[in-house]
Every structure is written in C-alpha cells, then in structure tokens.
Motif scaffolding. Structure first.
Motif, PDB file in Angstrom:
ATOM      1  N   ARG A 115       0.457   0.795   7.214  1.00  0.00           N
ATOM      2  CA  ARG A 115       1.657  -0.039   7.182  1.00  0.00           C
ATOM      3  C   ARG A 115       1.553  -1.096   6.231  1.00  0.00           C
ATOM      4  O   ARG A 115       2.675  -1.404   5.511  1.00  0.00           O
ATOM      5  N   LEU A 116       0.719  -2.013   6.364  1.00  0.00           N
ATOM      6  CA  LEU A 116       0.380  -3.222   5.590  1.00  0.00           C
ATOM      7  C   LEU A 116       0.521  -2.882   4.017  1.00  0.00           C
ATOM      8  O   LEU A 116       1.125  -3.260   3.246  1.00  0.00           O
ATOM      9  N   ALA A 117      -0.351  -1.789   3.860  1.00  0.00           N
ATOM     10  CA  ALA A 117      -0.480  -1.282   2.366  1.00  0.00           C
ATOM     11  C   ALA A 117       1.043  -0.796   1.733  1.00  0.00           C
ATOM     12  O   ALA A 117       1.209  -1.213   0.695  1.00  0.00           O
ATOM     13  N   ALA A 118       1.620  -0.100   2.603  1.00  0.00           N
ATOM     14  CA  ALA A 118       2.873   0.653   2.081  1.00  0.00           C
ATOM     15  C   ALA A 118       3.806  -0.615   2.007  1.00  0.00           C
ATOM     16  O   ALA A 118       4.599  -0.695   1.172  1.00  0.00           O
ATOM     17  N   PHE A 119       3.981  -1.603   2.782  1.00  0.00           N
ATOM     18  CA  PHE A 119       4.784  -2.759   2.786  1.00  0.00           C
ATOM     19  C   PHE A 119       4.451  -3.464   1.390  1.00  0.00           C
ATOM     20  O   PHE A 119       5.539  -3.690   0.601  1.00  0.00           O
ATOM     21  N   PHE A 158       6.907   4.704  -0.471  1.00  0.00           N
ATOM     22  CA  PHE A 158       6.168   3.801   0.618  1.00  0.00           C
ATOM     23  C   PHE A 158       6.810   3.454   1.798  1.00  0.00           C
ATOM     24  O   PHE A 158       6.375   3.285   2.819  1.00  0.00           O
ATOM     25  N   ALA A 159       8.144   3.228   1.746  1.00  0.00           N
ATOM     26  CA  ALA A 159       9.012   3.067   3.041  1.00  0.00           C
ATOM     27  C   ALA A 159       8.652   4.322   3.899  1.00  0.00           C
ATOM     28  O   ALA A 159       8.573   4.088   5.167  1.00  0.00           O
ATOM     29  N   THR A 160       8.746   5.646   3.344  1.00  0.00           N
ATOM     30  CA  THR A 160       8.379   6.632   4.464  1.00  0.00           C
ATOM     31  C   THR A 160       7.079   6.589   4.986  1.00  0.00           C
ATOM     32  O   THR A 160       6.667   6.593   6.090  1.00  0.00           O
ATOM     33  N   MET A 161       5.860   5.991   4.322  1.00  0.00           N
ATOM     34  CA  MET A 161       4.624   5.868   4.743  1.00  0.00           C
ATOM     35  C   MET A 161       4.729   4.947   5.916  1.00  0.00           C
ATOM     36  O   MET A 161       4.186   4.994   6.828  1.00  0.00           O
ATOM     37  N   LEU A 201      -8.095   6.829   8.686  1.00  0.00           N
ATOM     38  CA  LEU A 201      -8.730   5.978   9.544  1.00  0.00           C
ATOM     39  C   LEU A 201      -8.065   5.240  10.394  1.00  0.00           C
ATOM     40  O   LEU A 201      -8.603   4.767  11.346  1.00  0.00           O
ATOM     41  N   ASP A 202      -6.620   5.009  10.407  1.00  0.00           N
ATOM     42  CA  ASP A 202      -5.709   4.511  11.290  1.00  0.00           C
ATOM     43  C   ASP A 202      -5.772   5.134  12.698  1.00  0.00           C
ATOM     44  O   ASP A 202      -5.816   4.448  13.842  1.00  0.00           O
ATOM     45  N   ALA A 203      -5.829   6.206  12.740  1.00  0.00           N
ATOM     46  CA  ALA A 203      -5.988   7.025  13.757  1.00  0.00           C
ATOM     47  C   ALA A 203      -7.209   6.888  14.723  1.00  0.00           C
ATOM     48  O   ALA A 203      -7.282   6.679  15.750  1.00  0.00           O
ATOM     49  N   VAL A 204      -8.387   6.224  13.832  1.00  0.00           N
ATOM     50  CA  VAL A 204      -9.354   6.260  14.555  1.00  0.00           C
ATOM     51  C   VAL A 204      -9.590   4.744  14.976  1.00  0.00           C
ATOM     52  O   VAL A 204      -9.765   4.319  16.275  1.00  0.00           O
ATOM     53  N   TYR A 231       1.225  -2.676  14.320  1.00  0.00           N
ATOM     54  CA  TYR A 231       2.211  -3.102  13.380  1.00  0.00           C
ATOM     55  C   TYR A 231       1.679  -2.770  11.804  1.00  0.00           C
ATOM     56  O   TYR A 231       2.621  -2.634  11.072  1.00  0.00           O
ATOM     57  N   ILE A 232       0.691  -3.072  11.759  1.00  0.00           N
ATOM     58  CA  ILE A 232       0.001  -3.161  10.288  1.00  0.00           C
ATOM     59  C   ILE A 232      -0.930  -1.830  10.177  1.00  0.00           C
ATOM     60  O   ILE A 232      -1.125  -1.397   9.065  1.00  0.00           O
TER      61      ILE A 232
END
Length: 174
Positions: A104-108, A139-142, A153-156, A171-172
């Motif tokens: 989310r941070l990267a997509a932002f 990016f907004a969809t991501m 990796l966020d799932a882990v 949130y990030i």
C-alpha cells in the motif's frame, strides 16, 4: 457452480471475488505493475545514475497545467531531490510491488507519480483517459485491494507478532 480449491483450473469453477482466480489475477497485476515501474527506474539509474536531470526539467515546463506554478517551483528549487528521487523511487516502488512488500505504501507512491505524470501531460491530446490515468488506476487498485496479501510478502509480514501488536501497520502493508 462450484470450484475445487486445490485445482482452480478444474472443469467447473466459479469466478467469485474471493476465489483463487481473483487472487492469481491480483498477484499478476501487482507484479506487472511493479515491473513497469522497476524497469523505468532501473533504466534511468543505468543511464544517468542518480543525476536524472530530465525530471526537474520536465517539471519546470509544466507552466500550463492544472497544478499551476507548483511543479515549476519544485523543478527550480527541489531539483537536488527530484533528480535522484525519480529513478530511485521508481525502482523501489516497482521492487516493493513485485515482491508484495509494503504494497500500500509503494502503491501510494505510484499514485503520486502518476498524478504528476497525468496532470503534467495536461495537453490531453488523447482525452482525459490516457495511459497515465490507466497507470494511476492500477496503482490505486493495488492500494484498495491490498494486493500484497495475494502471494506477496505482506501476507507473511502481517502474521508476525510485531504487526499484530501494532495493527495500524496494516495500512501500509497489504
């Protein structure tokens, strides 16, 4: 209609939003979007290093855009940050999306870039809907769907005790 969770490509399956095909598709979109930005950033790094002078020059010429004098001021006064920042952040945003970390941070960050690109190309010779807007929507969809949770990796990371103690980190992530 039903589907087999172990084999989503079996004869019978359902195109449900919470089904495995959706997860595969979101992971694929995340990786492709990440590659797009990673490739753009790495190419700039290879060609110009951290001295990408086109970024500030591009912003200095944005006089007739909806953002008015803001990008011109940034191009003139923040060139020291923009020149290394564009290739570096494009590379990092792309890398983060490809591996699904801090998605989310990267997509932002990608949204910020694409808004500037979209408004910066304000001639809109092809209308308001153009490639820059499509990138912005990717990016907004991501961000909205938390695409890093699908084979990323966020799932882990979200299962770690540290994140469970600090749930606002989600949130990030994702």
């Amino acid at each position: 209609m039903s589907y087999q969770a172990t084999n989503p490509l079996a004869d019978e399956f359902e195109l449900a939003l919470d089904g495995p095909l959706t997860a595969y598709w979101l992971a694929f979109l995340r990786v492709v979007t990440g590659w797009w930005f990673f490739h753009a950033g790495v190419t700039k790094l290879i060609e110009d290093g951290l001295a990408f002078s086109y970024g500030p020059a591009y912003m200095q010429q944005m006089t007739g855009t909806a953002l008015g004098p803001i990008p011109v001021w940034m191009g003139n006064n923040l060139a020291w940050l923009i020149a290394p920042g564009v290739p570096l952040f494009e590379t990092l945003i792309g890398l983060a999306l490809m591996v699904g970390a801090l998605t989310r941070l990267a997509a932002f960050g990608g949204v910020i870039f694409m808004v500037l690109f979209w408004v910066g190309n304000a001639g809109f010779g092809h209308g308001l809907v153009n490639g820059d807007l499509m990138g912005l929507l990717l990016f907004a969809t991501m961000m909205v769907v938390g695409a890093g949770r699908y084979y990323g990796l966020d799932a882990v990371v979200e299962k770690l005790a540290f994140v469970e103690r600090h749930p606002k980190l989600r949130y990030i992530l994702g």
